[in-house]
Design an enzyme around this catalytic site. Structure first.
Site, mmCIF file in Angstrom:
data_model
loop_
_atom_site.group_PDB
_atom_site.id
_atom_site.type_symbol
_atom_site.label_atom_id
_atom_site.label_comp_id
_atom_site.label_asym_id
_atom_site.label_seq_id
_atom_site.Cartn_x
_atom_site.Cartn_y
_atom_site.Cartn_z
ATOM 1 N N HIS A 55 86.324 65.034 104.702
ATOM 2 C CA HIS A 55 85.482 65.439 103.555
ATOM 3 C C HIS A 55 83.998 65.257 103.865
ATOM 4 C CE1 HIS A 55 89.277 65.131 101.220
ATOM 5 N NE2 HIS A 55 89.447 64.030 101.908
ATOM 6 N N SER A 86 59.433 77.725 115.125
ATOM 7 C CA SER A 86 59.086 78.419 113.888
ATOM 8 C C SER A 86 57.694 79.019 114.051
ATOM 9 C CB SER A 86 59.097 77.420 112.728
ATOM 10 O OG SER A 86 58.256 77.873 111.679
ATOM 11 N N LYS A 88 58.952 72.424 114.330
ATOM 12 C CA LYS A 88 60.355 72.823 114.298
ATOM 13 C C LYS A 88 60.954 73.135 115.659
ATOM 14 C CE LYS A 88 61.985 74.215 110.418
ATOM 15 N NZ LYS A 88 63.252 73.896 109.921
ATOM 16 N N GLU A 142 73.570 78.798 115.320
ATOM 17 C CA GLU A 142 73.618 79.516 114.036
ATOM 18 C C GLU A 142 74.055 80.961 114.228
ATOM 19 O OE1 GLU A 142 69.783 79.008 112.166
ATOM 20 O OE2 GLU A 142 69.976 76.837 112.181
#
Ligand code: ARG
Length: 459
Positions: free
Chosen positions: A156, A277, A283, A290
């Site tokens: 979980h 970024s 970043k 992804e």
């Protein structure tokens, strides 16, 4: 427009309809398979005396030249041809004259394309299998290096019990091992040759289908000519297996994204597999992982698309089936690209062992072991579960872990606690005492790693 038909027509095909119908822009990918299949067909025709030996040899030589010239860029595939089959046949006739017109004896584009697609899928099954194997080898070396890299195991997404990174990676090893098995299963079921099925009902020429099957490394000919030209099950199975591969990579990618996040800090992706970024200078984003996660949708899409295309098609060949190609090609390219990138991303991944270990001791990951400790002292498990629950509640109130309690504090909750509790709930003990087959304990892991090494050596 070079078409293989026209005798029955008086009017010209509308240009837009021609382009709508044409498949050359994408089925040129099947050139090698088309030529190989044609060579086998010609060799069989000559062997059966349907063509003379000389005709067979001229066709074979012509086909060879077309292959070489296309490869060397001397011959280009243009949209003046309807499909790859027309391209090959038109060029053969242009090269060797009337003999070239005999190649299509006893054959239809329906069994021809069915063969090309099978040859293509069979080769891609092998290539995907190879890429999976490479990734498994990378995983194995990581597992060997991280037998003592402790980390929390989750259920979980809540900390559950401590494991090791080797053990966690082993779960993906199992998944990808099954993916390889799926590639092999599919190959076994699909490795039969449809050539000789003709348009749908075989042919009156005395073709030797066993022989062509053998020339093309099939286990034998397919047994029903209508099914031979209208079966795309193997493409669907391949897309299904590729979808499962992507589902695995997507889950793995998701974990890497989490682990690489500022909050977790378990791992750090190499610069080579991260991007920045345009506005936020600090970043370093896990875009590759992804994208792998994102591209999963695209591969599932190909599977759904072909299943839907096939569902209403009456026997036998219908042009709908031309739709099997673009999405399949795209799905294969996508999966191969993702497997390759994933391998690079994993082999350059930096693991922060200390952060992982620290995280593994926080969050009461040793609560089950504390209960097991009381069981060892003679308490029934259900009672032990309740006692440790009370202890955890107490610890939460005090803002500390079980191992931080003094013996007096422990004894206040149960007199059965002794000083050996501290060793029993240490991180190392929690992991290394788990020795059931498939568990994270070092000895159990080493046994499994030996099996994995042997598996990669032999398969
Ligand atoms: N381009 C077609 C396909 O991909 C080849 C088979 C054509 N057969 C036909 N009867 N039109 O399915």
């Amino acid at each position: 427009m070079a078409q293989l038909w026209g005798g029955r027509f008086t009017g010209k095909t509308d240009r837009t309809a021609y382009l709508f119908n044409a498949s050359i822009s994408f089925d040129q990918r099947l050139l090698e398979q088309d030529i190989r299949g044609s060579m086998a067909h010609a060799a069989m025709l000559a062997r059966q005396g349907i063509l003379t030996q000389e005709e067979g040899a001229r066709i074979s030589q012509g086909l060879n030249e077309i292959w070489e010239d296309t490869r060397q860029g001397k011959l280009t595939i243009t949209d003046e041809y309807e499909d790859v089959h027309s391209f090959v046949e038109a060029n053969l006739i242009a090269r060797i004259g009337d003999t070239g017109k005999k190649l299509h004896t006893g054959r239809s584009r329906n069994d021809q394309v069915a063969l090309d697609m099978r040859l293509y899928v069979r080769e891609e099954l092998r290539q995907v299998d190879d890429l999976l194997k490479t990734l498994l080898q990378t995983l194995l070396s990581m597992m060997e290096a991280h037998l003592d890299t402790y980390m929390p195991g989750f259920t979980h997404l809540q900390k559950a019990q401590p494991v090791t990174l080797a053990h966690h990676l082993g779960a993906y090893f199992e998944m990808l091992k099954r993916d390889r098995q799926r590639m092999r299963d599919i190959r076994q079921r699909m490795n039969f040759c449809p050539l000789g099925a003709g348009a749908l009902a075989g042919t009156t020429y005395p073709l030797d289908r066993e022989y062509t099957a053998q020339l093309l490394d099939f286990d034998g000919p397919t047994l029903n000519s209508m099914d031979s030209v209208s079966d795309r099950d193997y493409v669907i199975e391949f897309l299904a297996a590729l979808s499962v591969v992507m589902m695995h990579l997507s889950r793995f990618g998701e974990e890497i994204i989490l682990w690489n996040s500022n909050e977790y800090g378990f791992v750090e992706l190499d610069d080579a597999y991260s991007t920045g970024s345009s506005i936020m200078p600090q970043k370093k984003n896990p875009d590759i992982a992804e994208l792998v996660r994102g591209k999963t949708g695209r591969v599932y899409g190909a599977l759904m698309s072909l299943l839907t295309t096939m569902k209403g098609i009456p026997l036998a060949y219908n042009k709908d089936m031309q739709e099997d190609k673009e999405l399949t090609f795209d799905a294969i390219d996508t999966v191969k690209g993702c497997l390759t990138l994933f391998d690079g991303m994993l082999s350059t991944l930096r693991v922060h062992k200390d952060v992982m270990a620290k995280s593994a001791v926080k969050g009461f990951t040793n609560a089950t072991d504390a209960a097991d400790y009381l069981v060892g002292k003679g308490m029934p498990f259900r009672d032990a579960h309740r006692v440790i629950g009370e202890l955890v509640l107490y610890c939460i109130g005090q803002g500390k872990g079980i191992e931080d309690c003094s013996l007096a504090e422990l004894k206040a909750i149960s007199p059965m606690f002794e000083t050996d509790l501290y060793e029993a709930v240490s991180l190392k003990a929690c992991v290394d005492r788990r020795l059931t087959v498939g568990a994270p304990g070092r000895k159990a892991m080493e046994d499994v790693l030996a099996l994995y090494r042997e598996y990669l050596r032999s398969e």
